[in-house]
Design an enzyme around this catalytic site. Structure first.
Site, short mmCIF file in Angstrom:
data_model
loop_
_atom_site.label_atom_id
_atom_site.label_comp_id
_atom_site.label_asym_id
_atom_site.label_seq_id
_atom_site.Cartn_x
_atom_site.Cartn_y
_atom_site.Cartn_z
N HIS A 225 0.84 -1.19 0.00
CA HIS A 225 0.00 0.00 0.00
C HIS A 225 0.88 1.25 0.00
CE1 HIS A 225 -3.21 2.69 0.52
NE2 HIS A 225 -3.63 2.40 1.73
N HIS A 264 -2.98 -0.41 -11.98
CA HIS A 264 -3.66 -0.04 -10.74
C HIS A 264 -4.90 -0.91 -10.62
CE1 HIS A 264 -5.67 2.43 -7.69
NE2 HIS A 264 -4.49 2.98 -7.45
N ASP A 320 2.45 6.50 -8.21
CA ASP A 320 3.70 6.15 -7.51
C ASP A 320 4.92 6.23 -8.42
OD1 ASP A 320 2.40 5.39 -5.03
OD2 ASP A 320 1.63 3.68 -6.15
#
Length: 412
Positions: A225, A264, A320
């Site tokens: 996470h 994702h 990210d």
């Protein structure tokens, strides 16, 4: 089959079309025009604040940036190399003991029915979170903790607490402040992810909000996470050079290498946050210098987005992918990355906590399981049991082996 577990009005995601909205406002507009505290107000209360509302909200939050002396003393007791997230989670959980009047277990289960009591905890949490995070950072650096400066902006004050040494009038670079503020806005909320689900689950028990937020932060501490941007950076460092990308791509296709920062669970197109983060990179580099890993990242993205293997699987860069590079360029150690995720996400967790308390449909969360274990059986005396093939071993240090080699020591 997926089961909807809550009704929410906080954020909306259309993963197929790359859309993210906070309370109906596109993330692109908020990142361009808004401030982090304004976005926090929007997430928690449902509307953008007026000038007077924002001024009051900001003053109340900034007045709660000072950490209790005992909490600061507790943080100083951590080992010199304690992980910042471990320090943060432990300290935040301990903060609940400083406010028994706001704990439903001690002051009654209806305490949060009072909006003013709730608002007090909202102001406290948003105020102390950057201070705890800055203290954790300074602890690893072996430096004394800086007191917050409530006259500064929210993000500016955070950077001030991180970086001030002996200067009396230290001021962080305003463009770096804005870059970090945009990153905070992008990370503030993202629907029912792992940590937000944990926050709602804990809220359902009636536990105090500080313990709830510490639990949510614990979920974010997990590498699947909150550790994703750190994994991206490590991947780019392993690739090392643009010339090594083709071999790495083949390794990914052959399941011999792992690709981080692409794809994702929600987005099946380009993550809208990733586009904004990518555009921030040059702004940050113009101030602190160009991060060498950016060349590898941009070439990897270019190759991946033109390769049928990735196109067919809808593997596009996510938020990210570039975030870790920017954090590295700004001088943050990798173990601070999850904490830089936690600070802004606190606003989203608080919004869900607040919403949960007002939803009459919400009861204590009690999911059902699908049992696949043994059928009913009778207890067997220990003398009649057989040995099992369980792996019960645990690692032993050389120091332990040395001690056990001596006489009189109990053998494990």
């Amino acid at each position: 089959m997926n089961t909807v577990c809550c009704t929410s009005r906080i954020s909306y995601i259309d993963g197929d079309n790359g859309i993210l909205e906070y309370r109906g406002y596109p993330i692109e507009q908020l990142a361009e025009k808004s401030s982090f505290l304004e976005v926090s107000f929007l997430l928690i209360y449902g509307e953008l604040p007026s000038a007077n509302e924002l001024e009051y909200f900001t003053k109340r939050v900034m007045s709660h940036t000072f950490l209790h002396t005992d909490a600061g003393g507790m943080m100083k007791a951590f080992r010199y190399n304690a992980h910042p997230m471990g320090m943060f989670i432990s300290t935040l959980a301990a903060i609940s003991t400083f406010h028994p009047e706001a704990n439903p277990a001690l002051s009654g289960q209806t305490i949060y029915k009072s909006i003013s009591v709730r608002n007090k905890q909202i102001h406290r949490l948003l105020g102390i979170v950057p201070t705890i995070a800055a203290n954790a950072y300074r602890h690893r650096e072996g430096r004394s903790y800086n007191k917050p400066d409530a006259s500064k902006g929210y993000v500016e004050n955070f950077l001030f607490m991180l970086d001030r040494l002996a200067e009396h009038k230290y001021k962080p670079h305003p463009r770096l402040v804005r870059a970090l503020e945009i990153l905070f806005i992008l990370h503030a909320e993202h629907e029912l992810n792992c940590s937000t689900a944990a926050a709602r689950h804990l809220s359902s028990s009636g536990v105090d909000v500080y313990t709830t937020m510490a639990g949510a932060a614990s979920a974010l501490y997990g590498p699947l996470h909150g550790g994703a941007n750190e994994a991206v950076l490590r991947m780019l460092m392993e690739i090392g050079d643009v010339k090594n990308i083709p071999a790495f791509i083949e390794g990914v296709k052959n399941k011999k290498a792992l690709l981080f920062g692409f794809g994702h669970r929600i987005y099946k197109s380009y993550d809208p946050r990733a586009k904004i983060v990518k555009s921030l990179a040059d702004e940050v580099f113009s101030i602190v210098g160009r991060e060498p890993m950016i060349e590898v990242a941009m070439e990897l993205e270019k190759i991946a987005l033109s390769d049928p293997y990735f196109i067919e699987r809808k593997l596009y860069p996510n938020v990210d992918f570039y975030t870790g590079i920017i954090y590295r360029a700004m001088g943050f150690p990798t173990d601070m990355f999850p904490l830089l995720f936690t600070i802004p996400r606190m606003a989203g967790w608080i919004a869900h906590w607040n919403e949960f308390l007002d939803d009459p449909e919400n009861k204590i969360v009690r999911p059902r399981q699908h049992y696949v274990g043994s059928p009913r059986r009778e207890y067997t005396p220990i003398s009649e049991r057989t040995e099992h093939n369980f792996n019960l071993s645990s690692p032993m240090t050389a120091k332990q082996r040395r001690r056990l080699a001596g006489t009189g020591a109990e053998k494990a």
